[in-house]
Write a protein that holds these residues in place. Sequence first.
Motif, PDB file in Angstrom:
ATOM      1  N   LEU A  31     -37.883   4.736   3.795  1.00 14.45           N
ATOM      2  CA  LEU A  31     -38.685   3.746   3.777  1.00 14.45           C
ATOM      3  C   LEU A  31     -40.026   4.180   3.906  1.00 14.45           C
ATOM      4  N   VAL A  32     -40.620   5.063   4.391  1.00 17.81           N
ATOM      5  CA  VAL A  32     -41.892   5.992   4.523  1.00 17.81           C
ATOM      6  C   VAL A  32     -42.554   5.914   3.171  1.00 17.81           C
ATOM      7  N   ASP A  33     -41.688   6.122   2.114  1.00 15.95           N
ATOM      8  CA  ASP A  33     -42.130   6.273   0.923  1.00 15.95           C
ATOM      9  C   ASP A  33     -42.456   5.213   0.234  1.00 15.95           C
ATOM     10  N   THR A  34     -42.005   4.088   0.676  1.00 16.29           N
ATOM     11  CA  THR A  34     -42.523   2.551   0.198  1.00 16.29           C
ATOM     12  C   THR A  34     -43.556   1.956   0.579  1.00 16.29           C
ATOM     13  N   LEU A  35     -44.384   2.596   1.573  1.00 19.26           N
ATOM     14  CA  LEU A  35     -45.527   1.811   2.236  1.00 19.26           C
ATOM     15  C   LEU A  35     -46.750   1.716   1.366  1.00 19.26           C
ATOM     16  N   ILE A  36     -46.614   2.469   0.286  1.00 22.79           N
ATOM     17  CA  ILE A  36     -47.798   2.324  -0.670  1.00 22.79           C
ATOM     18  C   ILE A  36     -47.618   1.425  -1.673  1.00 22.79           C
ATOM     19  N   TYR A  37     -46.440   0.644  -1.687  1.00 21.78           N
ATOM     20  CA  TYR A  37     -45.927  -0.674  -2.566  1.00 21.78           C
ATOM     21  C   TYR A  37     -46.226  -1.767  -1.942  1.00 21.78           C
ATOM     22  N   PRO A  38     -46.587  -2.904  -2.862  1.00 24.28           N
ATOM     23  CA  PRO A  38     -46.451  -4.140  -2.219  1.00 24.28           C
ATOM     24  C   PRO A  38     -44.930  -4.692  -2.198  1.00 24.28           C
ATOM     25  N   HIS A  39     -44.727  -5.513  -0.819  1.00 24.65           N
ATOM     26  CA  HIS A  39     -43.654  -5.733  -0.555  1.00 24.65           C
ATOM     27  C   HIS A  39     -43.297  -7.159  -0.442  1.00 24.65           C
ATOM     28  N   ILE A  40     -42.166  -7.580  -0.669  1.00 25.65           N
ATOM     29  CA  ILE A  40     -41.654  -9.103  -0.502  1.00 25.65           C
ATOM     30  C   ILE A  40     -40.798  -9.083   0.721  1.00 25.65           C
ATOM     31  N   PHE A  41     -41.056  -9.835   1.700  1.00 28.63           N
ATOM     32  CA  PHE A  41     -40.399 -10.136   2.770  1.00 28.63           C
ATOM     33  C   PHE A  41     -39.811 -11.410   2.949  1.00 28.63           C
ATOM     34  N   PHE A  42     -38.569 -11.285   3.938  1.00 22.25           N
ATOM     35  CA  PHE A  42     -38.229 -12.742   4.422  1.00 22.25           C
ATOM     36  C   PHE A  42     -39.069 -13.422   5.212  1.00 22.25           C
ATOM     37  N   THR A  43     -39.258 -14.846   5.261  1.00 17.72           N
ATOM     38  CA  THR A  43     -40.010 -15.541   6.111  1.00 17.72           C
ATOM     39  C   THR A  43     -39.532 -15.252   7.761  1.00 17.72           C
ATOM     40  N   ARG A  44     -40.322 -15.719   8.517  1.00 16.84           N
ATOM     41  CA  ARG A  44     -40.333 -15.390   9.888  1.00 16.84           C
ATOM     42  C   ARG A  44     -39.094 -16.386  10.535  1.00 16.84           C
ATOM     43  N   THR A  45     -38.649 -17.353   9.862  1.00 15.11           N
ATOM     44  CA  THR A  45     -37.382 -18.252  10.172  1.00 15.11           C
ATOM     45  C   THR A  45     -36.211 -17.473   9.839  1.00 15.11           C
ATOM     46  N   SER A  46     -36.175 -16.580   8.981  1.00 14.33           N
ATOM     47  CA  SER A  46     -34.941 -15.926   8.550  1.00 14.33           C
ATOM     48  C   SER A  46     -34.340 -15.010   9.467  1.00 14.33           C
ATOM     49  N   GLY A  47     -33.259 -14.937   9.814  1.00 11.18           N
ATOM     50  CA  GLY A  47     -32.409 -13.968  10.344  1.00 11.18           C
ATOM     51  C   GLY A  47     -32.844 -12.582  10.164  1.00 11.18           C
ATOM     52  N   LEU A  48     -32.888 -12.348   8.989  1.00  8.04           N
ATOM     53  CA  LEU A  48     -33.133 -10.963   8.330  1.00  8.04           C
ATOM     54  C   LEU A  48     -34.431 -10.401   8.478  1.00  8.04           C
ATOM     55  N   ARG A  49     -35.518 -11.330   8.834  1.00  9.61           N
ATOM     56  CA  ARG A  49     -36.770 -10.889   8.890  1.00  9.61           C
ATOM     57  C   ARG A  49     -36.832 -10.100  10.350  1.00  9.61           C
ATOM     58  N   GLN A  50     -36.043 -10.218  11.352  1.00 10.20           N
ATOM     59  CA  GLN A  50     -35.998  -9.408  12.435  1.00 10.20           C
ATOM     60  C   GLN A  50     -35.468  -8.391  12.086  1.00 10.20           C
ATOM     61  N   VAL A  51     -34.621  -8.040  11.315  1.00 11.32           N
ATOM     62  CA  VAL A  51     -33.867  -6.601  10.915  1.00 11.32           C
ATOM     63  C   VAL A  51     -34.815  -5.843  10.243  1.00 11.32           C
ATOM     64  N   VAL A  52     -35.658  -6.604   9.019  1.00 11.71           N
ATOM     65  CA  VAL A  52     -36.387  -5.776   8.216  1.00 11.71           C
ATOM     66  C   VAL A  52     -37.599  -5.263   8.876  1.00 11.71           C
ATOM     67  N   ASP A  53     -38.153  -6.223   9.893  1.00 15.12           N
ATOM     68  CA  ASP A  53     -39.279  -5.921  10.630  1.00 15.12           C
ATOM     69  C   ASP A  53     -38.952  -4.741  11.597  1.00 15.12           C
ATOM     70  N   GLY A  54     -37.500  -4.626  12.094  1.00 14.70           N
ATOM     71  CA  GLY A  54     -37.074  -3.350  12.945  1.00 14.70           C
ATOM     72  C   GLY A  54     -37.000  -2.165  12.243  1.00 14.70           C
ATOM     73  N   LEU A  55     -36.527  -2.243  10.827  1.00 12.85           N
ATOM     74  CA  LEU A  55     -36.775  -1.108  10.071  1.00 12.85           C
ATOM     75  C   LEU A  55     -37.930  -0.266  10.282  1.00 12.85           C
ATOM     76  N   PHE A  56     -39.054  -1.064   9.872  1.00 15.80           N
ATOM     77  CA  PHE A  56     -40.451  -0.931   9.576  1.00 15.80           C
ATOM     78  C   PHE A  56     -41.177  -0.255  10.967  1.00 15.80           C
ATOM     79  N   GLU A  57     -40.547  -0.995  11.872  1.00 13.36           N
ATOM     80  CA  GLU A  57     -41.160  -0.373  13.294  1.00 13.36           C
ATOM     81  C   GLU A  57     -40.462   0.868  13.588  1.00 13.36           C
ATOM     82  N   LYS A  58     -39.074   1.215  13.147  1.00 12.39           N
ATOM     83  CA  LYS A  58     -38.959   2.502  13.567  1.00 12.39           C
ATOM     84  C   LYS A  58     -39.500   3.620  12.782  1.00 12.39           C
ATOM     85  N   ILE A  59     -40.253   3.310  11.503  1.00  9.01           N
ATOM     86  CA  ILE A  59     -40.862   4.291  10.922  1.00  9.01           C
ATOM     87  C   ILE A  59     -42.570   4.255  11.302  1.00  9.01           C
TER      88      ILE A  59
END
Length: 297
Positions: free
Chosen positions: A185-213
Amino acid sequence: MNLYHLRYFTTLARYEHYTRAAEELMITQPSLSHAIAAMEDELGVKLFEKEGRNVVLTRFGHIFLQDVERALAVLDGAITTMQMAGSGSGTIELGFLRTLGTEMVPQIIRGFLNQNIEKDIQFSLHTGITFDLLTDLVKRRLDIVLCSYDERFQDKVTFTPVATQELVLIVHKDHPLAEQESVNLVDTLIYPHIFFTRTSGLRQVVDGLFEKIKGEPKVVFEVEEDQVIAGLVAQNFGIAVVPNMPILKFMDVKALQITAPSWERNFYLAFMKYRYMPPVVADLKEYITAGGLPDLV
């Protein structure tokens, strides 16, 4: 006036004869006569009048009979419904994430019904995002929910993990990353991303992935539904981390395995901690938690 008196009244109206009605009700004729007289005294009108050896309804009796029959039908229907629920039959209000509707939920329903052929079980199905499903669960609109974990509901809701699903990065087939089979995922930071809204249960998961890196991706869209996110990626609006769902095979996207950071999505069976659970719902809960459902990949 009590429920027995109302049933006495409808039976006498059907037979138009005290002796035959009393036999049907398995009471004495004087008891039936006394009950009808008591009803007439309470109502202040005559319900029956003699016609030879029989009795017939008066005009007021006909009016009263229509309302009593409707009321008893509603009551009898409610009693039957409760008895069915108590015996393990009834309707289950099941909520689930839309991504689970293609494989997991149909598999659960078919297996559960096959194990309970002798029972009259119906399902009322509801889809939505995790927050909305759990809100409906708390508000008693749903009996049980299959969703992501949401810590905002942990005080009221029990979350039992029942299945996992791999997360992947999806990109448009013409995207530079599409040449690869896996990605950090480090190699994806230069590209625009589409995220889940903050009300989605998956948003916490995806946020956690990027916090790790320790990365902060540029978010160009925030969307509730994973299938809508996939649609935007298919139009090359950006890239996204989503569940590895079957629909991706039929879209103009490529799914890349995420090599780092490591993560997987858990699905949970959610139900209220301190609320009565009808037998049919309790049976479904036991079936799901003990069924050994496969991971979704």
